[in-house]
Motif scaffolding. Structure first.
Motif, mmCIF file in Angstrom:
data_model
loop_
_atom_site.group_PDB
_atom_site.id
_atom_site.type_symbol
_atom_site.label_atom_id
_atom_site.label_comp_id
_atom_site.label_asym_id
_atom_site.label_seq_id
_atom_site.Cartn_x
_atom_site.Cartn_y
_atom_site.Cartn_z
ATOM 1 N N PHE A 667 -8.349 -4.941 15.974
ATOM 2 C CA PHE A 667 -7.377 -3.910 16.294
ATOM 3 C C PHE A 667 -7.991 -2.766 17.094
ATOM 4 N N HIS A 668 -9.243 -2.470 16.869
ATOM 5 C CA HIS A 668 -9.859 -1.386 17.619
ATOM 6 C C HIS A 668 -11.377 -1.525 17.575
ATOM 7 N N TYR A 669 -12.029 -0.862 18.486
ATOM 8 C CA TYR A 669 -13.495 -0.862 18.488
ATOM 9 C C TYR A 669 -13.954 0.570 18.359
ATOM 10 N N SER A 670 -14.944 0.810 17.537
ATOM 11 C CA SER A 670 -15.479 2.144 17.358
ATOM 12 C C SER A 670 -16.984 2.041 17.172
ATOM 13 N N GLU A 671 -17.698 3.014 17.712
ATOM 14 C CA GLU A 671 -19.144 3.037 17.521
ATOM 15 C C GLU A 671 -19.504 3.377 16.079
ATOM 16 N N ASP A 672 -18.613 4.079 15.382
ATOM 17 C CA ASP A 672 -18.856 4.408 13.982
ATOM 18 C C ASP A 672 -18.599 3.188 13.106
ATOM 19 N N ALA A 673 -19.501 2.943 12.189
ATOM 20 C CA ALA A 673 -19.331 1.807 11.287
ATOM 21 C C ALA A 673 -18.158 2.059 10.364
ATOM 22 N N PRO A 674 -17.185 1.151 10.318
ATOM 23 C CA PRO A 674 -16.048 1.353 9.412
ATOM 24 C C PRO A 674 -16.474 1.182 7.962
ATOM 25 N N ARG A 675 -15.795 1.892 7.084
ATOM 26 C CA ARG A 675 -16.000 1.759 5.647
ATOM 27 C C ARG A 675 -14.997 0.736 5.115
ATOM 28 N N VAL A 676 -15.524 -0.196 4.321
ATOM 29 C CA VAL A 676 -14.704 -1.300 3.826
ATOM 30 C C VAL A 676 -14.744 -1.299 2.305
ATOM 31 N N ALA A 677 -13.561 -1.501 1.702
ATOM 32 C CA ALA A 677 -13.446 -1.589 0.245
ATOM 33 C C ALA A 677 -13.168 -3.039 -0.144
ATOM 34 N N VAL A 678 -13.927 -3.524 -1.115
ATOM 35 C CA VAL A 678 -13.721 -4.866 -1.653
ATOM 36 C C VAL A 678 -13.349 -4.712 -3.126
ATOM 37 N N ARG A 679 -12.190 -5.265 -3.502
ATOM 38 C CA ARG A 679 -11.717 -5.098 -4.874
ATOM 39 C C ARG A 679 -11.228 -6.424 -5.441
ATOM 40 N N PRO A 680 -11.762 -6.839 -6.599
ATOM 41 C CA PRO A 680 -11.189 -8.009 -7.273
ATOM 42 C C PRO A 680 -9.832 -7.645 -7.874
ATOM 43 N N TYR A 681 -8.963 -8.632 -7.985
ATOM 44 C CA TYR A 681 -7.680 -8.411 -8.651
ATOM 45 C C TYR A 681 -7.135 -9.747 -9.140
ATOM 46 N N TYR A 682 -6.264 -9.657 -10.137
ATOM 47 C CA TYR A 682 -5.571 -10.842 -10.615
ATOM 48 C C TYR A 682 -4.224 -10.958 -9.903
ATOM 49 N N THR A 683 -3.882 -12.160 -9.507
ATOM 50 C CA THR A 683 -2.582 -12.411 -8.900
ATOM 51 C C THR A 683 -1.506 -12.443 -9.983
ATOM 52 N N ALA A 684 -0.266 -12.609 -9.563
ATOM 53 C CA ALA A 684 0.835 -12.704 -10.528
ATOM 54 C C ALA A 684 0.727 -13.962 -11.386
ATOM 55 N N ASP A 685 -0.110 -14.935 -10.953
ATOM 56 C CA ASP A 685 -0.347 -16.150 -11.733
ATOM 57 C C ASP A 685 -1.616 -16.067 -12.565
ATOM 58 N N ASN A 686 -2.224 -14.866 -12.635
ATOM 59 C CA ASN A 686 -3.433 -14.615 -13.418
ATOM 60 C C ASN A 686 -4.676 -15.268 -12.830
ATOM 61 N N ASP A 687 -4.635 -15.649 -11.551
ATOM 62 C CA ASP A 687 -5.818 -16.151 -10.862
ATOM 63 C C ASP A 687 -6.563 -14.988 -10.224
ATOM 64 N N LEU A 688 -7.879 -15.175 -10.032
ATOM 65 C CA LEU A 688 -8.719 -14.100 -9.499
ATOM 66 C C LEU A 688 -8.831 -14.214 -7.983
ATOM 67 N N SER A 689 -8.642 -13.079 -7.314
ATOM 68 C CA SER A 689 -8.777 -13.008 -5.864
ATOM 69 C C SER A 689 -9.526 -11.735 -5.496
ATOM 70 N N MET A 690 -9.860 -11.614 -4.219
ATOM 71 C CA MET A 690 -10.492 -10.406 -3.690
ATOM 72 C C MET A 690 -9.651 -9.897 -2.527
ATOM 73 N N VAL A 691 -9.508 -8.580 -2.445
ATOM 74 C CA VAL A 691 -8.870 -7.981 -1.281
ATOM 75 C C VAL A 691 -9.923 -7.157 -0.551
ATOM 76 N N VAL A 692 -10.037 -7.383 0.744
ATOM 77 C CA VAL A 692 -10.995 -6.678 1.593
ATOM 78 C C VAL A 692 -10.183 -5.779 2.522
ATOM 79 N N THR A 693 -10.409 -4.468 2.436
ATOM 80 C CA THR A 693 -9.569 -3.507 3.155
ATOM 81 C C THR A 693 -10.444 -2.518 3.919
ATOM 82 N N GLU A 694 -10.125 -2.326 5.198
ATOM 83 C CA GLU A 694 -10.793 -1.275 5.965
ATOM 84 C C GLU A 694 -10.168 0.067 5.611
ATOM 85 N N LEU A 695 -11.002 1.030 5.275
ATOM 86 C CA LEU A 695 -10.515 2.351 4.897
ATOM 87 C C LEU A 695 -10.354 3.223 6.134
ATOM 88 N N GLU A 696 -9.389 4.123 6.075
ATOM 89 C CA GLU A 696 -9.148 5.039 7.188
ATOM 90 C C GLU A 696 -10.294 6.016 7.340
#
Length: 696
Positions: A667-696
């Motif tokens: 989506f964009h290029y920046s010389e500054d390293a983006p900060r990324v959050a990685v969070r485990p979570y359970y789905t609605a079926d109780n399975d384990l997943s990870m969400v990887v999100t770029e922070l503003e």
């Protein structure tokens, strides 16, 4: 005797009005009881009100007036004091409805249930009627304008009833009206249809609004001191409120994400209390003590801060519970350690609590009110001291005697009950009013074959059950295997060829807590009954040849570690691979070989930099599997084997935030390293997943 309650509403009940309805239902077995509701309309659901009680919706009264009613609807109330919290809901139209009703009421006893309505009863009810004011808010928390109204008009009230002797004493001192009886009668809390807790579940439980008053921050900090000593225990806090986000942050900061869970609002709570082994309250003010009594009725030892009002009048320290100093983290931790570390102590104190709780039975509370009504209507004025002594003799916990046997009350005609047994069998007893001959399960999966989209389970008498109980349908372990993986809605027949959706009136799912003990080898099957958002009964079922049950999640500086155990038909493998699959397009698979196994247990390390290197979207979801190297089969990682149908709502893990040097974003290029959050979570079926999100 004709008895009339006047309430604001009965269609939306909470912990303040529900005990009033319990008492009204009990009085209705011997008296003509009516409930006049200011804001309800005819036909609105009133699930907590007995069918023996007539509901009088005052808002549907036709007013005879020369003034336009629509103008009155825009004018504020003249009867309710402006600083009374419910004042904003009342208009002049409501005033006229209340005035018209009370001035013409022909009941022997008229009972007000809120400060504003109590003042209306004092000012408008006929002189011949016995007038009783139920005060549910402590006097020192009552707004000044309301207190002024009490001093001005309570001379026409016959009796003021509070929940605690401390509040009654404060009112006697402040309201010096000759002949006014002011006494304490506790809340009526009925017994449940479920057996009491076995106090062996390793669950500590609290219930109440997530607000400053309940000081759950103190409870969480207290639990943090002992969590490492009791790693297989958990703290469940039921309730909703403005501090949810703050409490989640505190849980993350203290590293308690594997031990402390915010369960959301749960109503009713009686089946949840039965799952627990210990109840705890850290409230800094508890005028009702309702949650304490509910926990005691479930046979739980109760730990409570010795705050003003209820706890000190309910709990006998060291006998049926423990009283600890207000805000004392160390004292709360010590009390928890005593209970959690001694099964015999829990059982003994819990049994005493169960015996003591009989003094809150609606029939006993009914006797006290009937005596009060008789004294008022007969024109006898008993001295306050003598009446207080008489009341205390009825509710003195030292007169409870030996621990009573469990004799469950019969279910109400409109009540459907559901229980999970120790072997996983789900027993469903449709409401008596349905007269159903069977329970039907309908699959929500669109790909379910027509011949299995509806399953029928006949209702039969359950061996050992009282004859008065209706037949029940049993869904056993073999039947749960047939359910497979999915969600099922439950119905019964009405005897006329049509099917009726079952409501989730009472669900005792504590047997599901033992699911992990039942599964060691073989195919994994599990089912949990639950209430849908609209209050209907449903079942979530799972069936898996291989399963990986999560037992905990830990954090390192650049990695997330998942702990668990193998269940089901696994091959003879010592080091399966961890497989992560991106859910979004383009699909990508990441294989991680950093998995360590020991017998049936394992832990795997997920390097966050591997996810970041493959990140191409601002937000991505990765699903987790273990691959058996012998069968080359991927098994979903999750946490299925307990009483939770949707862990996504109750289990929240903290996020790991890292910088992503040299990353290229689509989506964009920046010389500054983006900060990324990685969070485990359970789905609605109780399975384990990870969400990887770029922070503003």
């Amino acid at each position: 005797m004709k008895i009339t309650y006047i309430v604001e509403t009965v269609s939306r009940t909470d912990e303040t009005i529900r005990p009033v309805l319990h008492l009204a239902n009990t009085l209705a077995t011997s008296h003509d009881v009516r409930i006049a509701s200011v804001f309800d309309r005819r036909g609105e659901a009133t699930p907590d009100v007995s069918s023996q009680i007539a509901i009088l919706p005052l808002s549907e009264t036709v007013l005879q007036t020369d003034d336009p009613v629509n103008e009155w609807s825009r004018q504020p109330s003249e009867l309710i004091p402006p600083d009374e919290p419910s004042y904003r809901h009342f208009t002049r139209v409501d005033d006229e409805h209340v005035r018209r009703f009370l001035t013409r009421c022909d009941s022997d006893v008229i009972i007000g249930t809120s400060p504003g309505l109590n003042l209306c009863v004092a000012r408008l009810a006929p002189e011949r009627a016995a007038k009783v004011a139920l005060e549910r808010r402590p006097y020192d928390e009552t707004p000044a304008g309301v207190r002024d109204g009490m001093r001005a008009h309570y001379g026409r009230i016959d009796a003021v009833v509070t929940h605690t002797e401390a509040d009654a004493a404060a009112r006697r001192e402040a309201l010096e009206h000759p002949g006014l009886l002011t006494l304490a009668i506790p809340n009526a809390v009925p017994a449940t249809s479920f057996p009491p807790s076995h106090t062996d579940s390793r669950i500590v439980m609290a219930s109440g609004q997530l607000s400053d008053a309940n000081r759950y921050d103190v409870l969480i900090r207290s639990y943090a001191r002992i969590a490492a000593s009791f790693p297989d225990w958990q703290l469940r806090i039921h309730g909703a409120g403005p501090l949810r986000r703050d409490l989640l942050r505190l849980i993350s900061e203290l590293g308690l994400h594997n031990h402390v869970f915010l369960m959301g609002r749960t109503d009713p709570m009686h089946a949840e209390w039965a799952k627990a082994s210990i109840a705890v309250s850290t409230s800094q003010r508890d005028p009702f003590g309702l949650s304490l009594v509910q926990a005691m009725r479930a046979g739980l030892p109760v730990i409570a801060t010795d705050c003003p009002a209820a706890p000190g009048e309910i709990i006998r320290h060291g006998v049926d519970g423990y009283l600890v100093p207000l805000h004392d983290i160390e004292a709360i931790s010590r009390a928890l350690t005593v209970c959690m570390g001694s099964p015999a102590q829990r059982k003994s104190v819990g049994a005493s609590a169960y015996a003591t709780s009989r003094r809150f039975d609606p029939e006993r509370i009914k006797d006290q009110y009937q005596d009060l009504f008789a004294k008022i209507t007969a024109g006898r004025r008993t001295s306050i001291a003598r009446l207080a002594k008489f009341t205390q003799s009825l509710i003195d916990p030292r007169q409870t005697g030996t621990v009573p046997a469990f004799n469950p009350p019969l279910p109400q005609a409109g009540s459907t009950t559901c229980t999970v047994g120790a072997d996983g069998t789900i027993t469903i007893r449709p409401a008596l009013s349905h007269r159903g001959q069977a329970v039907y399960l309908r699959s929500r999966r669109r790909d379910t074959p027509r011949e299995t989209s509806w399953l029928r389970f006949p209702c039969r008498p359950i061996p050992g059950s009282p004859r008065a109980l209706p037949p029940a349908a049993a869904i056993g372990p073999v039947d749960i295997f047939r359910l497979g993986e999915g969600r099922w809605d439950l119905f019964t027949d009405n005897g006329h060829g049509s099917r009726i959706r079952l409501t989730a009136d009472a669900i005792d799912s504590r047997g599901a807590l033992q699911a992990a003990l039942r599964h060691h080898h073989g195919e994994v099957t599990h089912a949990v009954p639950y209430a849908t958002e609209d209050g209907h009964l449903a079942i979530r079922s799972w069936r898996r040849l291989h399963h990986v049950e999560v037992t905990g999640i830990d954090y390192q500086r650049t990695a997330i570690v998942v702990h668990g155990r193998y269940i089901g038909e696994w091959g003879e493998t010592s080091a399966p691979d961890l497989v992560l699959q991106r859910r979004q397009q383009p699909r990508t698979t990441l294989v991680v070989q950093d998995v360590t196994s020991h017998e049936q247990s394992f832990h795997c390390r997920i390097p966050v930099d591997e996810l970041m290197h493959r990140r191409i979207l601002r937000e991505e979801n990765w699903d987790l599997f273990l691959r058996d190297e012998k069968t080359n089969c991927n098994s979903r990682i999750g946490r299925l084997l307990d009483d939770s149908p949707n862990r996504k709502l109750t289990h929240r893990f903290p996020e790991l935030v890292v910088e992503e040097p040299g990353a290229v974003d689509l989506f964009h290029y920046s010389e500054d390293a983006p900060r990324v959050a990685v969070r485990p979570y359970y789905t609605a079926d109780n399975d384990l997943s990870m969400v990887v999100t770029e922070l503003e």
